[in-house]
Structure formats: structure tokens, C-alpha cells
Enzyme design. Sequence first.
Site, PDB file in Angstrom:
ATOM      1  CE  LYS A   1     -13.544 -24.403   1.511  1.00  0.00           C
ATOM      2  NZ  LYS A   1     -12.564 -24.939   0.553  1.00  0.00           N
TER       3      LYS A   1
ATOM      4  CD  GLN B   1      -6.254 -26.400  -3.123  1.00  0.00           C
ATOM      5  OE1 GLN B   1      -6.205 -26.782  -4.284  1.00  0.00           O
ATOM      6  NE2 GLN B   1      -7.384 -26.121  -2.507  1.00  0.00           N
TER       7      GLN B   1
ATOM      8  CG  ASP C   1     -10.571 -19.393  -1.470  1.00  0.00           C
ATOM      9  OD1 ASP C   1     -10.290 -19.708  -2.644  1.00  0.00           O
ATOM     10  OD2 ASP C   1     -10.236 -20.066  -0.481  1.00  0.00           O
TER      11      ASP C   1
ATOM     12  CE  LYS D   1      -8.531 -20.655  -6.456  1.00  0.00           C
ATOM     13  NZ  LYS D   1      -7.637 -21.457  -5.605  1.00  0.00           N
TER      14      LYS D   1
ATOM     15  NE  ARG E   1     -14.546 -19.854  -1.124  1.00  0.00           N
ATOM     16  CZ  ARG E   1     -14.647 -20.140   0.187  1.00  0.00           C
ATOM     17  NH1 ARG E   1     -15.458 -19.455   0.958  1.00  0.00           N
ATOM     18  NH2 ARG E   1     -13.929 -21.109   0.715  1.00  0.00           N
TER      19      ARG E   1
HETATM   20  C1  S3P Z   1      -6.655 -23.765  -0.006  1.00  0.00           C
HETATM   21  C2  S3P Z   1      -5.881 -23.068  -0.889  1.00  0.00           C
HETATM   22  C3  S3P Z   1      -6.428 -22.238  -1.977  1.00  0.00           C
HETATM   23  C4  S3P Z   1      -7.912 -21.954  -1.804  1.00  0.00           C
HETATM   24  C5  S3P Z   1      -8.688 -23.148  -1.341  1.00  0.00           C
HETATM   25  C6  S3P Z   1      -8.126 -23.710  -0.054  1.00  0.00           C
HETATM   26  C7  S3P Z   1      -6.003 -24.567   1.035  1.00  0.00           C
HETATM   27  O1  S3P Z   1      -6.219 -22.905  -3.199  1.00  0.00           O
HETATM   28  O2  S3P Z   1      -8.469 -21.472  -3.011  1.00  0.00           O
HETATM   29  O3  S3P Z   1     -10.051 -22.788  -1.122  1.00  0.00           O
HETATM   30  O4  S3P Z   1      -6.672 -24.972   2.003  1.00  0.00           O
HETATM   31  O5  S3P Z   1      -4.786 -24.806   0.914  1.00  0.00           O
HETATM   32  P1  S3P Z   1      -4.836 -22.699  -4.023  1.00  0.00           P
HETATM   33  O6  S3P Z   1      -3.790 -22.929  -3.037  1.00  0.00           O
HETATM   34  O7  S3P Z   1      -4.801 -23.706  -5.092  1.00  0.00           O
HETATM   35  O8  S3P Z   1      -4.927 -21.288  -4.524  1.00  0.00           O
END
Ligand code: S3P
Length: 442
Positions: free
Chosen positions: A28, A177, A323, A350, A395
Site C-alpha cells: 500500500k 507519514q 500496522d 490509526k 486490519r
Molecule cells: C504509512 C505509514 C504508517 C502506517 C500507514 C502507512 C506510510 O503511518 O501506519 O499504514 O505509507 O507512510 P505512520 O507513519 O503515521 O505511523
Amino acid sequence: MSHSSTNLQFIVQPGGSLHGNVRVPGDKSISHRSIMLGSLAEGTTHVSGFLQGEDCLCTLKAFRSMGVDIDGPTDDGKVTIQGVGLHGLKTPVGDLDMGNSGTSMRLMSGLMSGQAFDVRMTGDASLSKRPMKRVTVPLASMGAAIDATETGTPPLLVHGGRKLQGIHYDMPVASAQVKSSVLLAGLYAEGTTSVTEPAPTRDHTERMLRGFGYAVKTDGNHISLQGGGKLIATDIDVPADISSAAFFMVGASIAQGSDLLLEHVGINPTRTGIIDILKLMGANLDILNEREVGGEPVADIRVRSTQLKGIQIPEALVPLAIDEFPALFVAAAFAEGQTVLTGAEELRVKESDRIQVMADGLLACGVDAQPTPDGIIINPGNFTGGTVDSHGDHRIAMSFAMAALCAKAPITINDCANVNTSFPGFVELAARVGVRVVTASA
Ligand code: S3P
């Protein structure tokens, strides 16, 4: 309870074991980024193995509505993107709907801050409750102007036509993120943009930027880039998502007699906490045929069942398995001895509050699970079965589907439609390898 008008249920009969070969859908995180960078590159980007989940389709549609010509995804996951360059996006007609996807909303906040036009981004009921100040605060210090609700939640109105300035941002939370949002804004900023992260988080943005010919410096926990460069189109082969494979790793570990091969799984070291934690619990995992595909390490993973043991989960592994905790809690519920998780308060923000929702679900199935502010304590034994509310969290739904393999009674899981955000075809694939799952509408 249900966020949509019909309640899609998973009804899972107890027992069974997992056998065969499985390639779960594409990663993803990498799929989102392939659309973003492919759209902003110069030239044509070909993506294969793209995840056709609703989250990534939201990102795809957003760029289409900003004038990018994107073909696909075809049934076999091919996408062709005619990049428009970093300054070639057009004003979209209407809002950008990010659905359930925090990744889309947070990464796009950074990218949209550098555009010449205003953009409004909305999300579903879950996304509309998730914290966005973690990106709007550092972006504002770069000169961006983003309006959110009073509590810092979506919808977000990102004002265009701002001159961005590079900053250094010392990240208070370990979040890929947030890191990605700041770095992507940095593409449009004057000078150097850098971040330090308190613990390693997934580095797909950095890897993919380099794949598109953009220099990114990583020096320990310090990551930096210069604004004003350009992205050159490339081809991207998206590996199978280790976060989707995780459900099958747990299922095949707990269900006696299982022997399952998970093919072409991305094993980027910033994502392999699930493997490390399961191994600490005594799991029988073989990492086979390691190779590198388009700048990302990939392997096949053979999983055979074994009696797991409860552990104190090392906090350093939390961001590397962020995750996978719903699935790991299910593993813990069938282990021998107590499992304790700490340092994981991020799980509360989340797609659902994964500490509370998992604790409630485990309790409903007869397991002694005590939520704590930053984790959970699970005392295994007595997993009967029952009715669980996934709170629209993909999930949670998939984790309880695997739990049925070892439960004493059926498990009914409510509000499962959002499994399509990350894992279209989950029920069919799970049933093919041995999970006794069917769907129903209530
Ligand atoms: C992701 C980062 C994660 C993860 C999310 C996807 C990404 O979040 O939980 O499903 O693609 O950068 P956080 O970076 O906020 O922990």
C-alpha cells in the site's frame, strides 16, 4: 455501529490449517507513492503490482482530477502514468476525497502545499477523526497555509501560491507519514529541508525519490533534500505487502499443521518488525530467495505452525511493525504465557483505536486482554469465539478472521467493508488456503 449503510460481516467457522502458495496484493505504501511521484515526474512511469485497494485508488483519482493522464490499473495491477512534472498539476474540480486513507491525506498535504492552487481534502468518518496537526504544524513553519477543524482534523483546505522555505524538523513522533509530508513539501521549498526521526520508520519515500533520480541524503536518523530539482520517470515493481502477508504469517503460525509459502513479499528492513516479533515468540519462519526488485528487498516467506510463546515486545520494534499489532495480538492470544506491549500509543490514532478495539474484540471472544494507555497486556487461553466489531478497521477484521483458525466457536466480525481499502480479495484468498470464512450482509 456500521459506518456504511450495509454491514458486511465475515462469518468464520473454527478450525482448519493453512496450505499452499499465496501472493498477497501489492504494498500500500509503495503504491501510493508510485502514483504521487509518477504524476510529478517528467516522462512515462510504468507501475506493476499496484495495489487496487480503495486507499490507493483515492490517490490515483486525486491525481487524475488534477489533470494527470493515468491508465489502469489493469486486472493484473499495471498502471501507466504520464507525468506532468513538479509544476504541471491543474486545479481539481471539487474536493479531493481521500476516503479512509491517512497516507493520502498526510502525504498530499505536503505536496499540495507547494502548488499554485487551493485544494480541499476530505475523508470518511474514520479519517475525519484522525490527527492532522502532526503535518500541518511543520508544513506551516515552511510557509504553508492549511486550514483544519478546530481540533486539527480533516477536512483540510490547503492554500496554494505560497512560497515554501526549507526547514529542519525534529519529529516528535516516529511517523513515516510526517517525514514524507515534510520531505515532499521540501521538493517545492527553497534550500534544504531535513528531518530527524526519533526511531527508524519506513523509508519508501526516500528510496523512491532516489529511484526517480532525486538526491536524498540519509545520515543515521537525519534525512535531507534540496528543493528545486526534478523527478525523472522510472518503472516501479511493487512487491506484495508485508502488512497483508502478516495475517497469513500469524494464521499459519497458530493453526496446527499449517505450511504456507508467501511469495514476493517486500522485506524492507523498516517493515520487518512483524518477522522479528514473531521469531521472538518462537515462530517458524524461513526467509527464502532474497532478492532486490526496483530498489526494494523482496523474499518468499515459508511459515509452518508452532507453539508460540508470550513475550515482552521490545519497544524499538514498535515503529517497524506499526500496522501489524492487530495480527500480533491474535498471535499473543494463542501463545503460551503473557504478552506485554508498551510504547505503542500511536495505535490509538490509526483507522480505529487499535488498542481499545482489539481489547474489546479479544474480551468478546473470551480472552483476558487489558488495554493500557500505550499498549496491552494479553493473557492467553480460553479463546472461545463470539461477535466482534471491527469499527470499520480493515486490519482488525482480517486479524479476527485468522483467530477463528484456533477458536473453539465461530467468530462473527461486523463492519468489514473497509477490508477493500488495503486487501481486495482477502476473503477469497483466505478461503483458498484454508480459512473457513464466508461473507454476509446484515
Ligand atoms: C504509512 C505509514 C504508517 C502506517 C500507514 C502507512 C506510510 O503511518 O501506519 O499504514 O505509507 O507512510 P505512520 O507513519 O503515521 O505511523
